[in-house]
Motif scaffolding. Sequence first.
Motif, mmCIF file in Angstrom:
data_model
loop_
_atom_site.group_PDB
_atom_site.id
_atom_site.type_symbol
_atom_site.label_atom_id
_atom_site.label_comp_id
_atom_site.label_asym_id
_atom_site.label_seq_id
_atom_site.Cartn_x
_atom_site.Cartn_y
_atom_site.Cartn_z
ATOM 1 N N PRO A 270 0.803 -1.229 0.000
ATOM 2 C CA PRO A 270 0.000 0.000 0.000
ATOM 3 C C PRO A 270 0.833 1.275 0.000
ATOM 4 O O PRO A 270 0.290 2.359 -0.228
ATOM 5 C CB PRO A 270 -0.829 -0.124 1.285
ATOM 6 C CG PRO A 270 -0.060 -1.055 2.148
ATOM 7 C CD PRO A 270 0.616 -2.013 1.222
ATOM 8 N N ALA A 271 2.155 1.176 0.249
ATOM 9 C CA ALA A 271 3.004 2.370 0.238
ATOM 10 C C ALA A 271 3.374 2.799 -1.177
ATOM 11 O O ALA A 271 3.886 3.907 -1.381
ATOM 12 C CB ALA A 271 4.264 2.129 1.058
ATOM 13 N N MET A 272 3.124 1.931 -2.156
ATOM 14 C CA MET A 272 3.464 2.277 -3.533
ATOM 15 C C MET A 272 2.616 3.451 -4.007
ATOM 16 O O MET A 272 1.408 3.506 -3.746
ATOM 17 C CB MET A 272 3.268 1.075 -4.456
ATOM 18 C CG MET A 272 4.373 0.046 -4.347
ATOM 19 S SD MET A 272 5.942 0.709 -4.953
ATOM 20 C CE MET A 272 6.984 -0.750 -4.789
ATOM 21 N N ALA A 273 3.263 4.363 -4.737
ATOM 22 C CA ALA A 273 2.576 5.570 -5.198
ATOM 23 C C ALA A 273 2.982 5.882 -6.629
ATOM 24 O O ALA A 273 3.921 5.295 -7.186
ATOM 25 C CB ALA A 273 2.905 6.747 -4.281
ATOM 26 N N LEU A 274 2.267 6.812 -7.210
ATOM 27 C CA LEU A 274 2.499 7.221 -8.592
ATOM 28 C C LEU A 274 3.557 8.319 -8.650
ATOM 29 O O LEU A 274 3.466 9.324 -7.952
ATOM 30 C CB LEU A 274 1.194 7.719 -9.216
ATOM 31 C CG LEU A 274 1.284 8.320 -10.618
ATOM 32 C CD1 LEU A 274 1.677 7.258 -11.631
ATOM 33 C CD2 LEU A 274 -0.040 8.974 -11.000
ATOM 34 N N PHE A 275 4.571 8.109 -9.527
ATOM 35 C CA PHE A 275 5.593 9.113 -9.809
ATOM 36 C C PHE A 275 5.605 9.365 -11.310
ATOM 37 O O PHE A 275 5.443 8.435 -12.105
ATOM 38 C CB PHE A 275 6.979 8.641 -9.358
ATOM 39 C CG PHE A 275 7.185 8.629 -7.872
ATOM 40 C CD1 PHE A 275 7.984 9.581 -7.259
ATOM 41 C CD2 PHE A 275 6.584 7.650 -7.078
ATOM 42 C CE1 PHE A 275 8.187 9.569 -5.894
ATOM 43 C CE2 PHE A 275 6.779 7.633 -5.714
ATOM 44 C CZ PHE A 275 7.572 8.593 -5.108
ATOM 45 N N LEU A 276 5.813 10.600 -11.697
ATOM 46 C CA LEU A 276 5.879 10.981 -13.106
ATOM 47 C C LEU A 276 7.289 11.466 -13.438
ATOM 48 O O LEU A 276 7.876 12.238 -12.672
ATOM 49 C CB LEU A 276 4.854 12.065 -13.431
ATOM 50 C CG LEU A 276 3.390 11.683 -13.189
ATOM 51 C CD1 LEU A 276 2.473 12.856 -13.511
ATOM 52 C CD2 LEU A 276 2.989 10.463 -14.015
ATOM 53 N N GLY A 277 7.796 11.021 -14.566
ATOM 54 C CA GLY A 277 9.176 11.330 -14.928
ATOM 55 C C GLY A 277 9.307 12.563 -15.778
ATOM 56 O O GLY A 277 8.562 12.760 -16.739
ATOM 57 N N ASP A 278 10.272 13.417 -15.416
ATOM 58 C CA ASP A 278 10.624 14.605 -16.196
ATOM 59 C C ASP A 278 12.129 14.626 -16.406
ATOM 60 O O ASP A 278 12.887 14.031 -15.623
ATOM 61 C CB ASP A 278 10.184 15.882 -15.469
ATOM 62 C CG ASP A 278 8.670 16.015 -15.401
ATOM 63 O OD1 ASP A 278 8.039 16.050 -16.464
ATOM 64 O OD2 ASP A 278 8.130 16.058 -14.280
ATOM 65 N N LYS A 279 12.569 15.327 -17.443
ATOM 66 C CA LYS A 279 14.000 15.444 -17.700
ATOM 67 C C LYS A 279 14.680 16.135 -16.525
ATOM 68 O O LYS A 279 14.203 17.151 -16.022
ATOM 69 C CB LYS A 279 14.249 16.230 -18.988
ATOM 70 C CG LYS A 279 13.782 15.501 -20.238
ATOM 71 C CD LYS A 279 14.072 16.321 -21.488
ATOM 72 C CE LYS A 279 13.608 15.582 -22.742
ATOM 73 N NZ LYS A 279 13.863 16.384 -23.970
ATOM 74 N N ASP A 280 15.815 15.557 -16.099
ATOM 75 C CA ASP A 280 16.587 16.154 -15.011
ATOM 76 C C ASP A 280 17.287 17.405 -15.540
ATOM 77 O O ASP A 280 18.145 17.309 -16.433
ATOM 78 C CB ASP A 280 17.608 15.136 -14.489
ATOM 79 C CG ASP A 280 18.281 15.585 -13.203
ATOM 80 O OD1 ASP A 280 18.401 16.803 -12.996
ATOM 81 O OD2 ASP A 280 18.698 14.720 -12.409
ATOM 82 N N LEU B 46 16.368 11.067 -16.052
ATOM 83 C CA LEU B 46 15.027 11.403 -15.581
ATOM 84 C C LEU B 46 15.025 11.622 -14.080
ATOM 85 O O LEU B 46 15.770 10.963 -13.343
ATOM 86 C CB LEU B 46 14.041 10.279 -15.920
ATOM 87 C CG LEU B 46 13.680 10.058 -17.390
ATOM 88 C CD1 LEU B 46 12.819 8.815 -17.526
ATOM 89 C CD2 LEU B 46 12.960 11.267 -17.958
ATOM 90 N N ASN B 47 14.187 12.540 -13.644
ATOM 91 C CA ASN B 47 13.912 12.707 -12.216
ATOM 92 C C ASN B 47 12.443 12.358 -12.002
ATOM 93 O O ASN B 47 11.556 12.831 -12.711
ATOM 94 C CB ASN B 47 14.178 14.144 -11.764
ATOM 95 C CG ASN B 47 13.932 14.311 -10.270
ATOM 96 O OD1 ASN B 47 14.582 13.671 -9.453
ATOM 97 N ND2 ASN B 47 12.979 15.171 -9.926
ATOM 98 N N TRP B 48 12.185 11.504 -10.993
ATOM 99 C CA TRP B 48 10.822 11.044 -10.747
ATOM 100 C C TRP B 48 10.165 11.944 -9.697
ATOM 101 O O TRP B 48 10.613 12.023 -8.563
ATOM 102 C CB TRP B 48 10.824 9.594 -10.285
ATOM 103 C CG TRP B 48 11.353 8.666 -11.345
ATOM 104 C CD1 TRP B 48 12.580 8.092 -11.396
ATOM 105 C CD2 TRP B 48 10.661 8.243 -12.517
ATOM 106 N NE1 TRP B 48 12.711 7.328 -12.531
ATOM 107 C CE2 TRP B 48 11.543 7.403 -13.239
ATOM 108 C CE3 TRP B 48 9.393 8.482 -13.042
ATOM 109 C CZ2 TRP B 48 11.192 6.800 -14.442
ATOM 110 C CZ3 TRP B 48 9.045 7.880 -14.247
ATOM 111 C CH2 TRP B 48 9.923 7.054 -14.930
ATOM 112 N N ASN B 49 9.089 12.606 -10.112
ATOM 113 C CA ASN B 49 8.384 13.545 -9.242
ATOM 114 C C ASN B 49 7.174 12.880 -8.597
ATOM 115 O O ASN B 49 6.337 12.283 -9.294
ATOM 116 C CB ASN B 49 7.930 14.769 -10.043
ATOM 117 C CG ASN B 49 9.104 15.533 -10.620
ATOM 118 O OD1 ASN B 49 10.018 15.905 -9.892
ATOM 119 N ND2 ASN B 49 9.106 15.747 -11.929
ATOM 120 N N PRO B 50 7.042 12.965 -7.276
ATOM 121 C CA PRO B 50 5.904 12.329 -6.595
ATOM 122 C C PRO B 50 4.606 13.060 -6.897
ATOM 123 O O PRO B 50 4.579 14.276 -7.105
ATOM 124 C CB PRO B 50 6.278 12.436 -5.114
ATOM 125 C CG PRO B 50 7.204 13.607 -5.038
ATOM 126 C CD PRO B 50 7.960 13.624 -6.331
#
Length: 570
Positions: A255-265, A272-276
């Motif tokens: 249940p701790a898993m969450a959605l992250f979206l990737g953007d260019k670092d 890529l940097n993964w944004n919560p």
Amino acid sequence: MRCYLLFLGVLANFVLSAQTTNFTYTVYFNSDQHQLSAEAYKILSKASMDLSGAESYQINIQAYTDDEGSNAYNQALGQRRADAVLAYLDSLGLATQNAKLNNYGEQKALADNNTVENRPKNRRVDVFIQAVFSESFQSLLNKLDHTQTYTYPISSTKSTCLLTHQGTFLMIPAQAFVYANGSPVAEGEVTLQIQEYYGLSDMLMAGLSTSSNHKLLATGGMINLKALAQGQELQLAPQKEIGVGMPIRKGQFDPAMALFLGDKDPHHQGHLNWNPTQRKATSLLAASGKDLSVDAVRQFAIFRETAINQLVKQPVRPKLNTRTRRTLPQKPRRENIKVHLNFFQKIFTNKQRVEVQKDRIYAKQVKNYQRDLKYFRRDSMQWKKYFQDSLNYVSLYQEALNGDIQNYQAALNEANHAAANREQDQKKMQELYEKGVSSDGQLSQQTLDRYFFAVNRLGWINCDKFMDTPESQLTQIAIQDSDASEERLMLVFPHLPSILSVKIKTLQGEYLSDNIPKGMPAKLIGIKVDQGRSMLAVKDIKIGESKQSYNLVYQPKSLREIQKVLESID
């Protein structure tokens, strides 16, 4: 003219990037012997490592003898020595089919044969190999990345459910997409493109990492999702969301898993940097939205058949080997040799001169016979292998075809059954959803086999969680590397699973990485290109209590060897 200039530019680029390296190996033999010694095996074995990663190479074998014995005998002995070396190089897996063999016998002696000390110097075989290493760092990274992009055609005006090749479940509402200028997509076909990364090896070969603003993430997988219409890239319409279900590969629902979206670092090109997003994993129907819960599920049976058709690929029947087999050469016999003399030669040529001429003819025939016999043995082995392979391929083709027909028919029957019972399927999925939520609203781990998210944009999508390690339990590591070569350094935690890309290089020639959890076992992996040769370093480490410094030992590896190492990480 432009094509000519373009060709010259490509040719110049290849010449500049290619590195030619020459290797020389010399092995010695006992008198009147052609068998390889233990030392000779050791010397020749080095060629396999030296040529690892070579784009191409040419082998030139030169055989010599001392002058003990007749010239004809030494020619035959030199040929046996050359054949012994060639056979061992072939057993090492080197491409020897185009190797050049020069048998000089007792000719071109390196040292004077008049002394006992010098004769062993002439009982030898020299192997000269010219290898071309044309790898560049970027081309190596491109070859390592074997990501497949799968495409799925869907209707822009209908709600759609898709099950992709690696198990990602997509629920797409009608009218979900717009063009970049905000105009809606008219009725017609939209092409979905998806790349999936659910194994650490896939992520490593694609150069992907799992960190958010320098904080380590444990990953459940990542995808890259695009949509196109009429050759233009689309985006999600305002107020529209796509339901994404990512398969749970190991363990139970977390249940701790969450959605992250990737953007260019912005600080590191190509990363890529993964944004919560603060969106936690949820259930199928809750993620899909009310407008999808009925319509999309009813459409699932129809689009399931489309997915089956894409998954089942009929194998191509191979052709049987039609190569002509070389005939066995006939061994020459000296007694069958006839010297043809004209009238005057018969008068002035004595019997001794005739015998000398017979010796010359016989020596030439022996040389040709040894050469033809070598080619016959080599070609016969290849011919038998090719013929057996062709039979095996046909057999495997038939098995694959039969298996595909059975699998396809079973899947088609299942799809037809689902299509005939849509309302019943809807009822079952509703019951599954109700069973998956307990009275307090928490998800049941037994009924969820995917992490579901409602996603409001296309692009890079990641299922992750922060490690939440206290700052007092974090440390720093350094990797020493003073050369100027570009390299990819990755710190891998297989048990999490997680990958950290080590990117920061100081003026002192070391790479630094911080926020590393103490006490964790990890693998440190480095990939680079040195003088056109692909190199790999792997080191098992355990993160200490304070900053530690590591040195990597790089070894030349072929592309396939690097891939095998990375694949073993899973």
